[in-house]
Design a protein around this motif. Sequence first.
Motif, PDB file in Angstrom:
ATOM      1  N   LYS A 187      15.215  34.053  -6.016  1.00 35.30           N
ATOM      2  CA  LYS A 187      14.040  33.187  -5.909  1.00 35.30           C
ATOM      3  C   LYS A 187      14.480  31.823  -5.416  1.00 35.30           C
ATOM      4  N   PRO A 188      13.534  30.981  -5.051  1.00 33.08           N
ATOM      5  CA  PRO A 188      13.911  29.683  -4.495  1.00 33.08           C
ATOM      6  C   PRO A 188      14.742  28.874  -5.486  1.00 33.08           C
ATOM      7  N   THR A 189      15.766  28.230  -4.953  1.00 34.81           N
ATOM      8  CA  THR A 189      16.588  27.344  -5.781  1.00 34.81           C
ATOM      9  C   THR A 189      16.201  25.904  -5.435  1.00 34.81           C
ATOM     10  N   GLN A 190      16.880  24.962  -6.029  1.00 33.91           N
ATOM     11  CA  GLN A 190      16.611  23.555  -5.711  1.00 33.91           C
ATOM     12  C   GLN A 190      17.178  23.186  -4.332  1.00 33.91           C
ATOM     13  N   GLN A 191      17.954  24.083  -3.755  1.00 31.68           N
ATOM     14  CA  GLN A 191      18.480  23.839  -2.416  1.00 31.68           C
ATOM     15  C   GLN A 191      17.715  24.711  -1.423  1.00 31.68           C
ATOM     16  N   ASP A 192      16.971  24.070  -0.551  1.00 32.64           N
ATOM     17  CA  ASP A 192      16.248  24.844   0.461  1.00 32.64           C
ATOM     18  C   ASP A 192      17.206  25.765   1.226  1.00 32.64           C
ATOM     19  N   GLY A 193      16.750  26.941   1.500  1.00 31.28           N
ATOM     20  CA  GLY A 193      17.523  27.853   2.342  1.00 31.28           C
ATOM     21  C   GLY A 193      18.705  28.499   1.657  1.00 31.28           C
ATOM     22  N   LEU A 194      18.901  28.249   0.358  1.00 25.46           N
ATOM     23  CA  LEU A 194      20.034  28.853  -0.369  1.00 25.46           C
ATOM     24  C   LEU A 194      19.501  29.798  -1.443  1.00 25.46           C
ATOM     25  N   TRP A 195      20.019  31.006  -1.424  1.00 28.12           N
ATOM     26  CA  TRP A 195      19.521  32.063  -2.312  1.00 28.12           C
ATOM     27  C   TRP A 195      20.693  32.793  -2.960  1.00 28.12           C
ATOM     28  N   PHE A 196      20.445  33.261  -4.175  1.00 22.23           N
ATOM     29  CA  PHE A 196      21.450  34.085  -4.864  1.00 22.23           C
ATOM     30  C   PHE A 196      20.892  35.490  -5.054  1.00 22.23           C
ATOM     31  N   HIS A 197      21.703  36.458  -4.676  1.00 22.88           N
ATOM     32  CA  HIS A 197      21.272  37.850  -4.804  1.00 22.88           C
ATOM     33  C   HIS A 197      22.380  38.640  -5.498  1.00 22.88           C
ATOM     34  N   GLY A 198      21.995  39.601  -6.316  1.00 24.13           N
ATOM     35  CA  GLY A 198      23.019  40.427  -6.955  1.00 24.13           C
ATOM     36  C   GLY A 198      22.482  41.056  -8.212  1.00 24.13           C
ATOM     37  N   GLY A 199      23.375  41.208  -9.175  1.00 26.06           N
ATOM     38  CA  GLY A 199      23.032  41.934 -10.393  1.00 26.06           C
ATOM     39  C   GLY A 199      23.495  43.370 -10.287  1.00 26.06           C
ATOM     40  N   ASN A 200      23.090  44.158 -11.268  1.00 31.65           N
ATOM     41  CA  ASN A 200      23.513  45.564 -11.203  1.00 31.65           C
ATOM     42  C   ASN A 200      22.727  46.304 -10.113  1.00 31.65           C
ATOM     43  N   LEU A 201      23.007  47.585  -9.964  1.00 30.24           N
ATOM     44  CA  LEU A 201      22.385  48.321  -8.859  1.00 30.24           C
ATOM     45  C   LEU A 201      20.863  48.377  -9.003  1.00 30.24           C
ATOM     46  N   HIS A 202      20.401  48.503 -10.208  1.00 33.72           N
ATOM     47  CA  HIS A 202      18.954  48.497 -10.456  1.00 33.72           C
ATOM     48  C   HIS A 202      18.343  47.161 -10.017  1.00 33.72           C
ATOM     49  N   GLN A 203      18.926  46.087 -10.452  1.00 32.13           N
ATOM     50  CA  GLN A 203      18.365  44.776 -10.109  1.00 32.13           C
ATOM     51  C   GLN A 203      18.457  44.505  -8.620  1.00 32.13           C
ATOM     52  N   SER A 204      19.606  44.830  -8.033  1.00 29.58           N
ATOM     53  CA  SER A 204      19.776  44.600  -6.591  1.00 29.58           C
ATOM     54  C   SER A 204      18.724  45.348  -5.802  1.00 29.58           C
ATOM     55  N   ARG A 205      18.497  46.599  -6.208  1.00 31.31           N
ATOM     56  CA  ARG A 205      17.496  47.414  -5.508  1.00 31.31           C
ATOM     57  C   ARG A 205      16.112  46.798  -5.662  1.00 31.31           C
TER      58      ARG A 205
END
Lengths: 600, 600
Positions: B551-569
């Motif tokens: 989801k949006p962070t305090q930095q425009d254009g910067l995103w974090f993606h990951g987690g386990n396979l369920h979450q990533s999917r």
Amino acid sequence: MLDTAPNGKVTTLLALLDEALSANDPDRAVELFQTDCYWRDLVAFTWNIKTMEGKDQVRDMLAARLADTRPSNWRIADGEDATEADGIVESWIQFDTAVARGFGHLRLKDGRIWTLLTTMAELKGFEEPLGFDRPMGARHGVDPTRKTWKEERDAEAAELGISRQPYCVIIGGGQGGIGLAARLRQLGVPTLIIEKNERPGDSWRKRYKSLCLHDPVWYDHLPYLPFPPNWPVFAPKDKIGDWLEMYAKVMELNYWGSTVCKRASYDEAKQEWTVVVERDCQEITLTPKQLVLATGMSAKPNMPNFEGMDLFKGDQHHSSQHPGPDAYKGKKAVVIGSNNSAHDICAALWEAGADVTMVQRSSTHVVKSDSLMELGLSALYSEQAVKNGITTAKADLIFASLPYKILHEFQIPVYNAIRERDADFYRRLEAAGFMLDYGDDDSGLFMKYLRRGSGYYIDVGACDLIADGRIKLKSNVGLTRLTEHSVILSDGTELPADLVVYATGYGSMNGFAADLISQDVADKVGKVWGLGSNTTKDPGPWEGEQRNMWKPTQQDGLWFHGGNLHQSRHYSQFLALQLKARMEGVPTLVYGRQAVHHLN
Amino acid sequence: MLDTAPNGKVTTLLALLDEALSANDPDRAVELFQTDCYWRDLVAFTWNIKTMEGKDQVRDMLAARLADTRPSNWRIADGEDATEADGIVESWIQFDTAVARGFGHLRLKDGRIWTLLTTMAELKGFEEPLGFDRPMGARHGVDPTRKTWKEERDAEAAELGISRQPYCVIIGGGQGGIGLAARLRQLGVPTLIIEKNERPGDSWRKRYKSLCLHDPVWYDHLPYLPFPPNWPVFAPKDKIGDWLEMYAKVMELNYWGSTVCKRASYDEAKQEWTVVVERDCQEITLTPKQLVLATGMSAKPNMPNFEGMDLFKGDQHHSSQHPGPDAYKGKKAVVIGSNNSAHDICAALWEAGADVTMVQRSSTHVVKSDSLMELGLSALYSEQAVKNGITTAKADLIFASLPYKILHEFQIPVYNAIRERDADFYRRLEAAGFMLDYGDDDSGLFMKYLRRGSGYYIDVGACDLIADGRIKLKSNVGLTRLTEHSVILSDGTELPADLVVYATGYGSMNGFAADLISQDVADKVGKVWGLGSNTTKDPGPWEGEQRNMWKPTQQDGLWFHGGNLHQSRHYSQFLALQLKARMEGVPTLVYGRQAVHHLN
């Protein structure tokens, strides 16, 4: 009170069938069949692929096979309901035999069996590890002797064919061999694929660059791992190549690429093959019990031999060797032939700016791709069919439930409708001199495919080029000879040529067996493919099934596998079960092994 | 007359909701909610991942977002029926917004909304080409300018990142980056994955050799292409590696392996990143609009710094660098840590014949794998669930429909049941000195994972070795220092050692951002992961969603993606839609962007 709902009718009939068969009474059983009945069996009763036509053939089969087969527990398939329409009651059914679980399909007319399909779903005690029974992967607990998955896979790859013999060798690692090998791996049958190309998928990658599948995606799934929902309707050849490569990898197939099979011979006493292959410039001898030729219907190009071919200064090659059009911009190209490859190659050459002439020697069956999809395939193989609950497995079984003897009756109306729908299209083609046909009995493309495997083009655009003369057409002529810079046709026409493509088709799979094994064995096995319909290129007598495909041949231990993606997927199940049963020593007495009437 | 069947109750409620929302009347809408209500929104209303807790938060969100969102057409989802059990009416729902189609889930208690999940399914006008809308592949007709699929793919691979800039760069080509890139490709967002390892899957292949997935197959599917039915329950690491490699290939991802991302900076004026990578010994500068860090929760090993590490003569490495046990037969090994990796590595070392001591510094939550599968996961992710009609997509949405605020209330009974079922197992572990916990509030493994991402072991066998002393245990101690040939623990014990493995976990993804971009940007973004539950390693205040993930962070254009396979999917769907909307200029006003309370 008699239950008149479809489920009741089927249940009643199956109960009577069960009683008659349990009583080992073929006569009583046959009374449950229509006079014009068909019982198609895929391995469950006959250890063969066989259609019994009429009561006498049903009775004979039962008399021969009931005692061994011991069928029981006939029932409407789990979760299914019978249906009734136009006086025909239909139902999915299940049953058991002494050694297997069966799945089938039934059509009743006037309360009696009109068509019955019985198929072997799985061998008892040798069920596939799938779904609830899938492997654990990680082995919980501790074990100092454990090997990792990778160590085991690496060891298997190093040993199989070297220090440990495969039970089965498959010659040909295209989609046919790959799908069959996946089934055999699931069944625990040690199998090695021998493929002359380097990587799985190369047999597609190396074809002319514009090639795409002519059948839509719903028809083309491989076993176990369907294409994803974003897969194109008509996959380009290199994309299919990539899919086959990854499929072979994730299905853990033992695949020897860049390996040429040089010769094979069968030791009748040992019931074992000696198969000599060349891999990494080294001869290796394999000694499998079973040898499957899965080289496809396109393994042996028909390269013609015309006078003057040695004089011709331009490029000339069989369509299977055609590299694509890029080198022929502004050149004069002559393509001999008028089936799928000829059309595809002509269109791509025209697109690239070549001057193209197609030489049509005999009439061709043409169907527009969208008409074929909508009228010919969509009931069973389409997104709508999937949405309607027609899974790939069900579509395959419904198709299999239609006896070959009457299949043309279902096909003729489809092609009549197509002719009406595309009347203007056909008129324009004929006006350009193109010789059209719709099969000997107007039954269209699929019957032509089943009978002779050739003689058609699924139009994806080339016909317009022919109709308006952008691709030039010389029809009803043959090629007489070549000169240094031209071809001379049978009507005396001389066509200047920088390129000649011989889109002259492929030889019989039997010919490949002759080359690999011996002419004697090839003759003993006889013609491969065709139904015996006594139509063009499919001489009788009537066989009722495709000759020598996916079933026992007259040569023990020799099998032919292939066909289009639908057939490869569907029939690989039954070929795999036949091989597994033999490996496990399950008795497999073959009923009605086909006789040989034609050598090739 | 009031319809009291579940469908009627839901339809009535949705009609009232529709009226209130169409009238732009948050107060009227809020009257339809319970006092203790939860509205979880995944992008559809908030362009954020956000749970509104209680009527006031619901009212505030609607007041801010109704005018833009313009929801309409609320209805029970196609083909679904509402159900009622234990006083709760549940239903799958569909709705539209001004720019999207939504799918959701509703729970009613006493006729009012208790939980509401709204998710964005697709952006209108930017639907994915799937199913009925899949690409044709072959382009019928003739076109002299046509390129083949392969020519286009080759051109794209040659151009993207070189002569044409990707809209999105994903750093990290593990399962997270790969799944997200597949979604983005479907949506037509030009995307480049940067991965330091050579091939997709290498991040799995390079881990310790006994590693298998700890989550079962039903939980692990990637988008679009589920594992086949013969896939193992717990896939070995190399098999997952192969799957990811083929997945990246058949999904046509643009994947730069053997490429290291050296630095990145954001130009606020141009709203564009400058990302410098090294590929083939050459620095390449990329200028994407969006940068996704998908390096995973295991990107930045926590390598401790103990006195004497420089003196130690044996092998020492972080668990992420551990090659497996083969070189340590007969050697003395000390493993620092007691979570998943520590247990796996200890067990494999013991199996290989090493003398192994585990050093447990703090308590660990342990669950037996089969108990976790049967009691924790099976309702949503199991073969039985699939058979019951719980597709992967439905399982993900059901899970997503449970608000984090009360999720522990659903989890505590599960782990109480597990403690009862495995009481003897836990007793034996404690008798061996092992320090157990079940989470701060006894809510078990999944809450620990969501809150802190660490602190547990899913037992696949190592516990027995600890319980009976085959793996030696030193618990409630730390490591003080190393000597040339031993480690000295905080209780003064000296353990001779040929090998020390630091299974000391991983640093925050925020730390990776600091290394790659700057400490300033990392501080601006703040802590990544955790719910703000104010439990161990998850400091408050309560956030209600995982901090900074997908989801949006305090930095425009910067995103974090990951987690386990369920979450990533699951969450890749919503991250992909957020990125696509930005690329297409769809207004994406973010509601309730999280504040920053912790730097890492």
